[in-house]
Design an enzyme around this catalytic site. Structure first.
Site, PDB file in Angstrom:
ATOM      1  N   HIS A  34       0.798  -1.232   0.000  1.00 45.06           N
ATOM      2  CA  HIS A  34       0.000   0.000   0.000  1.00 45.06           C
ATOM      3  C   HIS A  34       0.824   1.272   0.000  1.00 45.06           C
ATOM      4  O   HIS A  34       0.336   2.323  -0.371  1.00 45.06           O
ATOM      5  CB  HIS A  34      -0.976   0.002   1.184  1.00 45.06           C
ATOM      6  CG  HIS A  34      -0.337  -0.017   2.540  1.00 45.06           C
ATOM      7  ND1 HIS A  34      -0.044  -1.192   3.188  1.00 45.06           N
ATOM      8  CD2 HIS A  34       0.072   0.976   3.361  1.00 45.06           C
ATOM      9  CE1 HIS A  34       0.505  -0.911   4.360  1.00 45.06           C
ATOM     10  NE2 HIS A  34       0.596   0.392   4.482  1.00 45.06           N
TER      11      HIS A  34
ATOM     12  N   ASP B  21      -2.490  -6.737  -0.560  1.00 42.47           N
ATOM     13  CA  ASP B  21      -1.536  -5.754  -0.048  1.00 42.47           C
ATOM     14  C   ASP B  21      -0.169  -6.371   0.244  1.00 42.47           C
ATOM     15  O   ASP B  21       0.408  -6.164   1.306  1.00 42.47           O
ATOM     16  CB  ASP B  21      -2.084  -5.077   1.208  1.00 42.47           C
ATOM     17  CG  ASP B  21      -1.314  -3.812   1.560  1.00 42.47           C
ATOM     18  OD1 ASP B  21      -0.498  -3.378   0.734  1.00 42.47           O
ATOM     19  OD2 ASP B  21      -1.506  -3.276   2.656  1.00 42.47           O
TER      20      ASP B  21
ATOM     21  N   SER C 148       4.029  -2.272   9.378  1.00 40.81           N
ATOM     22  CA  SER C 148       3.427  -2.932   8.220  1.00 40.81           C
ATOM     23  C   SER C 148       4.489  -3.560   7.331  1.00 40.81           C
ATOM     24  O   SER C 148       5.459  -2.913   6.948  1.00 40.81           O
ATOM     25  CB  SER C 148       2.622  -1.925   7.396  1.00 40.81           C
ATOM     26  OG  SER C 148       1.431  -1.599   8.033  1.00 40.81           O
TER      27      SER C 148
END
Length: 484
Positions: A102, A132, A210
Site C-alpha cells: 500500500h 496488499d 506494516s
C-alpha cells in the site's frame, strides 16, 4: 549488547520458529526493544522463544524506505522536495524481500538490514494489490550476506501467543511486541477492499510495522505477515507467492461474484422448498463479470461447495474451518487458482443440482482515461453492490488538471458523467470511444447536477500530450483500455 547476543545464541533454537504477517493499529501491548535486557518471562520455554525471535529478527527483518517527488499543484512545471516514508519487510529468499504494497506507490525503494548504515536499492518485482503484498528484489551480493530466509507456518489458533517484529516510526531500532491471537475471520483489506482471511491480535502494531513478520511461540516458529492492525495469514501469503511464481505476475483472488441472504426464517425456507435438514444461503444477485454468471441464478439456494472435500454452507455464509471454528465460505473460493474447477450444490425450484464452475478473479486493476486535462475513472462500487448488467459502470470526472482548455472547470472534480455529445455513457470504454470518435468542433460533456463542459475537440487533443508531460503522467489511459 554483545553479552546479550552471546547469551541469546546459547539458548536459541533457530529453525524452531513459526512466523506470521502484520497490519498497523494503535492497540496497546508491552514493547520490548532489542537493546533492552531480557524481561519477557522467567519460564524457560518463553525465554527460548523470545531469544529465537530476536535472533531471527536481527538476521531476517529489514527496514524498507520509499521516496517520491510529486508535482507542485500551484507550479506544475516544478517538483516538490522528495518525501520519504518507511515500513518493514523480511527475507524470503537469498535476494527477495516480502513487504506490504500500500505504500509502494513511490518511485524509489531502498532496503536496509539491521546494524548496517548502508541502504540497498530494491526493484519492485511483483505487487498484489488485493492482498496488499509485494516482492522486492535486491541485486547486491553484499546485502545477502548473513541474511536468513524465513519459513511460513500454519494459521495460529485463538489465544496463541505472537511476537510482532518490525521498524515502527519514531525510532530507528528494531522493535518486538507481544500479544495473543483474538480471532480469525474474513474481513475487507483497507488497501483494496477485497475480502480475505485475516488474523486479529492485541499485539502493539504501529505505522512502520506494516510488512514485518509475526512469530508464534507455542510450536516451532514460522512466519505470518503484518498488515494495518491485523495479520495476513500464511494461506493468503502463499497464494500470492505461488501465483507470482507460476504466472510471473499475481493473477488475483478468485470469487464467485455473488451476493447472498441468510435463510433463518422458517416461512422463507418453506417458500424455497428447503427440507428440515437442509442448510444454505439464498443467492440474490450475480456479478455479470464473474464466472458464475449464466450458471447460477437468482433465488438459487447454495447448499455446499466442494474444493478438496465438500463443505456445507451454514446459515450465516460460513463453513467449518477447524473443528469448532468456522469461516466465511468466500475464503475457500479465494484460495482457488484461476480457472480451477469448483463444484457447487444448489437447490433450484425444489430440486438439487450440481454445477462445475471454473472460477476466475473478478477484480481488475484501476482504469483511467485522460483527455485535455479531464481525468475519468470508473466509480469505486460501494461494498456489496453489483452492476445490473454486464459492462455497466458509473464513470466519474475524478479531477480537472489545470490548463487553458480547462479554465473554469476545476470545481467539477468527482462529478458523475452522464452524456458525451448527447449520448448516454455506459462505461469508461464507451466514454473513450465517444470522445475519440467526436466529429464536431466542440466536445460536450454533461455531468450530474446539470453541469456542462464544452471543450474545443482539436485544441483539447493538441493539449493532451503537453498536459501529460507537465504532470509526469506516462499515458492517456490505463493498460486495459490500450488493448481495446
Amino acid at each position: 549488547m554483545e553479552k546479550f547476543q552471546q547469551s541469546s545464541k546459547k539458548e536459541m533454537f533457530v529453525g524452531s520458529v513459526r512466523i506470521l504477517i502484520l497490519r498497523c493499529s494503535n492497540t496497546s501491548s508491552q514493547i520490548v526493544n532489542t537493546t533492552f535486557s531480557r524481561r519477557f518471562s522467567s519460564v524457560p520455554a518463553a525465554e527460548k522463544a523470545k531469544d529465537s525471535v530476536i535472533e531471527l529478527a536481527l538476521n531476517s527483518v529489514v527496514k524498507v524506505f520509499c521516496s517520491s517527488s510529486k508535482s507542485n499543484v500551484l507550479q506544475p512545471w516544478q517538483k516538490n522536495l522528495p518525501r520519504q516514508c518507511s515500513g518493514s519487510g523480511f527475507v524470503i529468499s537469498n535476494n527477495k524481500i516480502l513487504t506490504n504494497a500500500h505504500w509502494l506507490i513511490h518511485t524509489f525503494v531502498q532496503v536496509r538490514k539491521h546494524g548496517s548504515p548502508t541502504k540497498f536499492k530494491a526493484e519492485v518485482e511483483s505487487v498484489g494489490h488485493a492482498c496488499d503484498l509485494a516482492i522486492l528484489k535486491i541485486k547486491s551480493k553484499t546485502f545477502r550476506k548473513d541474511l536468513k530466509p524465513l519459513d511460513f507456518g500454519d494459521v495460529p489458533f485463538p489465544k496463541e501467543t505472537v511476537f510482532v517484529v518490525g521498524y515502527p516510526r519514531g525510532g530507528d531500532s528494531i522493535c518486538i511486541t507481544k500479544g495473543v491471537v483474538s480471532r480469525i475471520e474474513v474481513t475487507r483489506y483497507s488497501h483494496s477492499k477485497t475480502s480475505l482471511m485475516t488474523i486479529q491480535t492485541d499485539a502493539a502494531i504501529n505505522h512502520g510495522n506494516s510488512g514485518g513478520p509475526a512469530f508464534m511461540d507455542n510450536k516451532p516458529f514460522k512466519v505470518i505477515r503484518i498488515y494495518t492492525g491485523y495479520i495476513i495469514p500464511t494461506p493468503v501469503v502463499k497464494h500470492f507467492i505461488s501465483g507470482v511464481e507460476e504466472n510471473d505476475q499475481f493473477p488475483g483472488f478468485c470469487s464467485l461474484g455473488i451476493l447472498c441472504q441468510h435463510m433463518q426464517n422458517a416461512r422463507m425456507r418453506n417458500y424455497f422448498k428447503m427440507t428440515s435438514k437442509m442448510i444454505g444461503i439464498l443467492i440474490k444477485r450475480i456479478n455479470p463479470s464473474s464466472s458464475s454468471y449464466g450458471i447460477l441464478k437468482k433465488d438459487d439456494v447454495l447448499l455446499s461447495i466442494e474444493t478438496t472435500r465438500q463443505f456445507t454452507i451454514f446459515m450465516f455464509d460460513t463453513v467449518v474451518f477447524r473443528k469448532t471454528e468456522s469461516i466465511n465460505f468466500s475464503h475457500l473460493v479465494s484460495m482457488k487458482k484461476p480457472c480451477e474447477t469448483t463444484t457447487l450444490k444448489v437447490l433450484r425450484d425444489g430440486k438439487t443440482h450440481e454445477f462445475n464452475i471454473n472460477i476466475t478473479p473478478c477484480d481488475k486493476l484501476p482504469s483511467y482515461y485522460i483527455f485535455a486535462g479531464l481525468v475519468f475513472l470508473p466509480s469505486t462500487p460501494q461494498p456489496g453492490t453489483i452492476p445490473k448488467k454486464a459492462g455497466e459502470q458509473i464513470v466519474l470526472l475524478s479531477q480537472v488538471l489545470e490548463d487553458e482548455t480547462t479554465v473554469g472547470y476545476t470545481f467539477l472534480n468527482n462529478s458523475r458523467v452522464k452524456k458525451v455529445n448527447g449520448v448516454q455513457v455506459e462505461n469508461l470504454k464507451h466514454l473513450r470511444q465517444l470522445i475519440e470518435k467526436c466529429c464536431t468542433g466542440d466536445l460536450r460533456i454533461d455531468l450530474e447536477n446539470d453541469n456542462t463542459i464544452i471543450i474545443g475537440y482539436k485544441s483539447g487533443k493538441r493539449a493532451t500530450p503537453k498536459i501529460l508531460k507537465r504532470y509526469g503522467i506516462p499515458s492517456t489511459m490505463s493498460k486495459d483500455l490500450q488493448s481495446l
